[in-house]
Design an enzyme around this catalytic site. Sequence first.
Site, PDB file in Angstrom:
ATOM      1  N   CYS A  81      41.948  -6.850  18.051  1.00  0.00           N
ATOM      2  CA  CYS A  81      42.431  -8.241  17.926  1.00  0.00           C
ATOM      3  C   CYS A  81      41.426  -9.626  18.242  1.00  0.00           C
ATOM      4  O   CYS A  81      40.317  -9.616  18.253  1.00  0.00           O
ATOM      5  CB  CYS A  81      43.314  -8.105  19.125  1.00  0.00           C
ATOM      6  SG  CYS A  81      44.320  -9.881  19.563  1.00  0.00           S
ATOM      7  N   HIS A 192      47.582  -5.069  16.487  1.00  0.00           N
ATOM      8  CA  HIS A 192      47.083  -3.526  17.528  1.00  0.00           C
ATOM      9  C   HIS A 192      47.589  -2.377  16.729  1.00  0.00           C
ATOM     10  O   HIS A 192      48.531  -2.620  17.319  1.00  0.00           O
ATOM     11  CB  HIS A 192      47.678  -4.082  18.646  1.00  0.00           C
ATOM     12  CG  HIS A 192      47.280  -5.236  19.548  1.00  0.00           C
ATOM     13  ND1 HIS A 192      45.673  -4.985  21.059  1.00  0.00           N
ATOM     14  CD2 HIS A 192      47.298  -6.384  19.626  1.00  0.00           C
ATOM     15  CE1 HIS A 192      45.360  -6.139  21.360  1.00  0.00           C
ATOM     16  NE2 HIS A 192      46.508  -6.784  20.928  1.00  0.00           N
ATOM     17  N   GLU A 194      47.134  -0.193  18.262  1.00  0.00           N
ATOM     18  CA  GLU A 194      47.895   0.883  19.301  1.00  0.00           C
ATOM     19  C   GLU A 194      49.330   0.403  19.708  1.00  0.00           C
ATOM     20  O   GLU A 194      50.308   1.873  20.531  1.00  0.00           O
ATOM     21  CB  GLU A 194      46.761   1.337  20.730  1.00  0.00           C
ATOM     22  CG  GLU A 194      46.669  -0.355  21.481  1.00  0.00           C
ATOM     23  CD  GLU A 194      46.452  -1.092  20.667  1.00  0.00           C
ATOM     24  OE1 GLU A 194      45.970  -2.220  21.526  1.00  0.00           O
ATOM     25  OE2 GLU A 194      45.667  -1.483  19.981  1.00  0.00           O
TER      26      GLU A 194
END
Length: 212
Positions: A81, A192, A194
Amino acid sequence: MKKVAVLDYGSGNLRSAERALTRVGADVTVTADPRVALDADGLVVPGVGAFAACMAGLRAVDGPRVIGRRLAGGRPVLGVCVGMQVLFERGVEHGHDAEGCGEWPGTVEQLEAPVLPHMGWNTVQAPEDTVLFGGLEGQRFYFVHSYGVRDFPLGSGGVPSPLAPPLVTWAEHGDRFVAGVENGALSATQFHPEKSGDAGAQLLANWLGTLD
């Protein structure tokens, strides 16, 4: 088991990054210690918020030097990001023109889109010889951003180089922007991983597989 450092410089989803990397088999340390960040097999640079604020936080923990030293030794770094955005030369945000790490030419600027932020799931267009996006054709990833890199000049002409040009992955929201880059030891994603479920986990596993 590969040792991965997640750089803590006051900006980023540190614990979610730690959990996601642990899920795919990494030995993860969240750290602000430059020595730990230098010594790990892989370094993840997260980031949320404004470009200039993230750069100030990075400088406070000697981040640009750590990133530069790792890359000089061919040691992997993954930006996520705003952690991807700060790898570029500069960011223009809220009227501020801030200097980035300068690992890649290019400017982070506001996307030209009818709705901002670009928030939610989106597909990407990865190059054929990608490693990072291997096995992820047609998958969606989770984005949250209003700014991005809309032009990537490196490798698109100019002076010939013995170095392979970076592999650039693109996405679209209003117009086209850089969603990922693979450039030797330096990789990055605008989205992202994650927060991207199984697809994000596979991407992190792919990156982990590149660590020596």
